[in-house]
Enzyme design. Structure first.
Site, PDB file in Angstrom:
ATOM      1  NE  ARG A 114     -58.511  42.344   0.547  1.00 37.82           N
ATOM      2  CZ  ARG A 114     -58.486  42.895   1.747  1.00 37.82           C
ATOM      3  NH1 ARG A 114     -57.323  43.117   2.346  1.00 37.82           N
ATOM      4  NH2 ARG A 114     -59.616  43.215   2.376  1.00 37.82           N
TER       5      ARG A 114
ATOM      6  CD  GLU B 192     -59.943  41.363   6.577  1.00 35.35           C
ATOM      7  OE1 GLU B 192     -59.789  40.500   7.475  1.00 35.35           O
ATOM      8  OE2 GLU B 192     -60.226  42.555   6.817  1.00 35.35           O
TER       9      GLU B 192
ATOM     10  CG  ASP C 102     -52.249  38.683   6.188  1.00 33.46           C
ATOM     11  OD1 ASP C 102     -52.979  37.758   6.578  1.00 33.46           O
ATOM     12  OD2 ASP C 102     -52.464  39.320   5.136  1.00 33.46           O
TER      13      ASP C 102
ATOM     14  CG  ASP D 222     -47.528  48.780  -6.824  1.00 29.51           C
ATOM     15  OD1 ASP D 222     -48.395  49.472  -6.264  1.00 29.51           O
ATOM     16  OD2 ASP D 222     -47.466  48.663  -8.063  1.00 29.51           O
TER      17      ASP D 222
ATOM     18  CB  SER E 148     -45.772  42.217  -7.753  1.00 29.63           C
ATOM     19  OG  SER E 148     -46.770  41.966  -8.713  1.00 29.63           O
TER      20      SER E 148
ATOM     21  CG  HIS F  32     -45.788  46.597 -10.500  1.00 30.63           C
ATOM     22  ND1 HIS F  32     -46.645  46.729  -9.433  1.00 30.63           N
ATOM     23  CD2 HIS F  32     -45.604  45.250 -10.673  1.00 30.63           C
ATOM     24  CE1 HIS F  32     -46.973  45.522  -8.977  1.00 30.63           C
ATOM     25  NE2 HIS F  32     -46.348  44.617  -9.707  1.00 30.63           N
TER      26      HIS F  32
ATOM     27  CG  ASP G 281     -55.888  40.927   6.281  1.00 26.87           C
ATOM     28  OD1 ASP G 281     -56.271  41.237   7.419  1.00 26.87           O
ATOM     29  OD2 ASP G 281     -55.542  39.782   5.965  1.00 26.87           O
TER      30      ASP G 281
END
Length: 470
Positions: free
Chosen positions: A210, A207, A215, A196, A172, A283, A212
């Site tokens: 979050r 990018e 990374d 997830d 998460s 989740h 991507d």
């Protein structure tokens, strides 16, 4: 409760507390775009202080599988005094929203790793920042990611440990935390696994905000809750954000998550955990699948396919010449075989009792005297065990016709030695007709191996027919 906090955090508008805040060993954090003040992030806020978040690194190893050793980057002596082994891979496990680093699911992942490898397993606890309203927790992961990156940098600079030996596993918000750490380490981290990754405040963002593919050297993602947050309350991203993105069961509805509230609460310890499991069952499946994959590597093969609908229509089978990747712990064994990014893979799983599945394509050629209406089922008998009965077709059953269907078997039967056939008549027929399988072909998904079985017999309904190799 979890649902309320998530949605409240998204909708509340706060006043800006300033444009930038800096911390000695972590650097500065801004509330400017793209971090805040955008369509996806209307809340203008800065992350909480490192002291209030209180990120902790809980080290488990094969030598101390049950009791963690607390290590800190600001005091490298704690690392040297611990069981941290410079010659082993290091895997970080990072929790998400309203969670903490001492939960069983994190330590269970570590303990399962110890059964298959020598490893440093570090559970990252940041509950001081995860228990905030969601919009604030989103900002807090920037500090947590910086703390993780700083620890890896200390390991590298002071102990000579290579970032390429680091694997970060985040659930998460934890997935985006790993991304922040990887970004700060210039993508030199060996691997990031996103379980997830959280959708709210991250879907369709730049990018740098979050997870991507840039990374880490390898980024694999498991999507289990991709329905939109509004109106479906799906917490996970549908956006592909890795080198390889797996969508088990299509990524929306996981088997076993359809339970009613009473049965869900009974299955777990405590009312609050029961409510959380009900609200976020899909989740949470992502980390449960990952954990299961450690001991069942062949039970989570991902098939490359354009869509889940095509996969369910018996397409995309068997695995291509280069093979299929294994979703979860062993996904990196496929690294280099799938060129590019955002490669999409599908598979089916079982429910909460048994997640792994092995996929077979079964073709049945019927024999008999007349057309009937009913269903046909088969069971596989192999060196490793026997399967239950699986329905291949339901409808008009015609002699000499061939019926084909893909099945997901709940155990690896191994080399198939025989097959049993069963049919059932949906209508009333006083003549007691007979039907049989003249030939059954079974193809395994992983290697495409075909097994052919034959028989000249026919049987009455609900009577098993055994077929031997042709």
């Amino acid at each position: 409760m979890m649902l309320f906090v998530w949605t409240t955090g998204l909708l509340l508008l706060a006043t800006a507390r300033g444009n930038e805040v800096c911390y000695s060993h972590l650097g500065c954090f801004s509330d400017e775009k793209p971090w805040a003040g955008t369509l996806q992030r209307p809340v203008k806020s800065l992350p909480a202080s490192p002291e209030s978040i209180n990120t902790r690194f809980l080290l488990y190893t094969n030598e101390n599988p049950n009791n963690y050793q607390l290590i800190t980057a600001t005091d490298p002596a704690t690392i040297k005094a611990s069981n941290f082994n410079l010659h082993r891979k290091t895997r970080f496990v990072i929790h998400g929203f309203i969670d903490n680093g001492e939960k069983d699911w994190l330590t269970d992942i570590c303990k399962r790793m110890f059964q298959v490898e020598k490893v440093n397993c570090i559970c990252v606890d940041w509950q001081g920042g995860s228990l905030a309203i969601y919009s604030q927790a989103v900002q807090n992961i920037r500090v947590v990611g910086a703390e993780v990156a700083y620890l890896v940098q200390v390991l590298s600079d002071q102990l000579g440990y290579k970032p390429g030996n680091v694997h970060m596993i985040g659930h998460s918000l934890g997935a985006h935390t790993a991304a922040e750490a990887g970004r700060r380490l210039k993508g030199l981290v060996g691997r990031i696994t996103g379980l997830d990754p959280a959708e709210p405040c991250f879907q369709d963002t730049p990018e740098e905000v979050r997870l991507d593919p840039s990374d880490a050297m390898f980024v694999d993602v498991i999507h289990t809750d991709i329905a939109p947050i509004i109106p479906s309350f799906g917490f996970g991203m549908s956006q592909k954000v890795g080198h390889m993105d797996f969508f088990p069961n299509g990524g929306k509805e996981m088997p076993g998550c359809e339970k009613n509230i009473i049965s869900t609460i009974v299955d777990v310890n405590g009312f609050l955990e029961g409510i959380t499991s009900l609200a976020a069952c899909n989740h949470m499946r992502s980390y449960q699948y990952y954990s299961s994959s450690i001991l069942n590597p062949d039970g989570f093969l991902g098939y490359p396919c354009a869509s889940y609908e095509e996969f369910q229509k018996d397409g995309c089978f068997p695995c291509p010449a280069e093979g299929c990747p294994k979703m979860g712990h062993y996904a990196d064994q496929f690294q280099g075989k799938a060129n590019g990014v955002e490669k999409t893979y599908f598979l089916n799983t079982g429910d909460s009792d048994n997640f792994p599945r092995w996929r077979y394509k079964v073709s049945v050629t019927l024999s008999g005297e007349k057309e009937l209406s009913g269903d046909i089922k088969i069971a596989l008998f192999g060196r490793n065990g026997n399967s239950k009965q699986y329905e291949i077709f339901k409808g008009s059953l015609k002699p000499d016709a061939r019926y084909t269907h893909d099945i997901d078997v709940d155990l690896n039967v191994g080399e198939i030695q025989k097959v049993k056939f069963l049919w059932h008549n949906n209508g009333i027929n006083l003549l007691q007709p007979k039907l049989g399988a003249s030939q059954i072909t079974v193809q395994s998904g992983e290697y495409g191996t075909k097994y052919n079985f034959c028989s000249s017999n026919t049987v009455q309904e609900d009577v098993l027919q055994s077929l031997s190799p042709c």
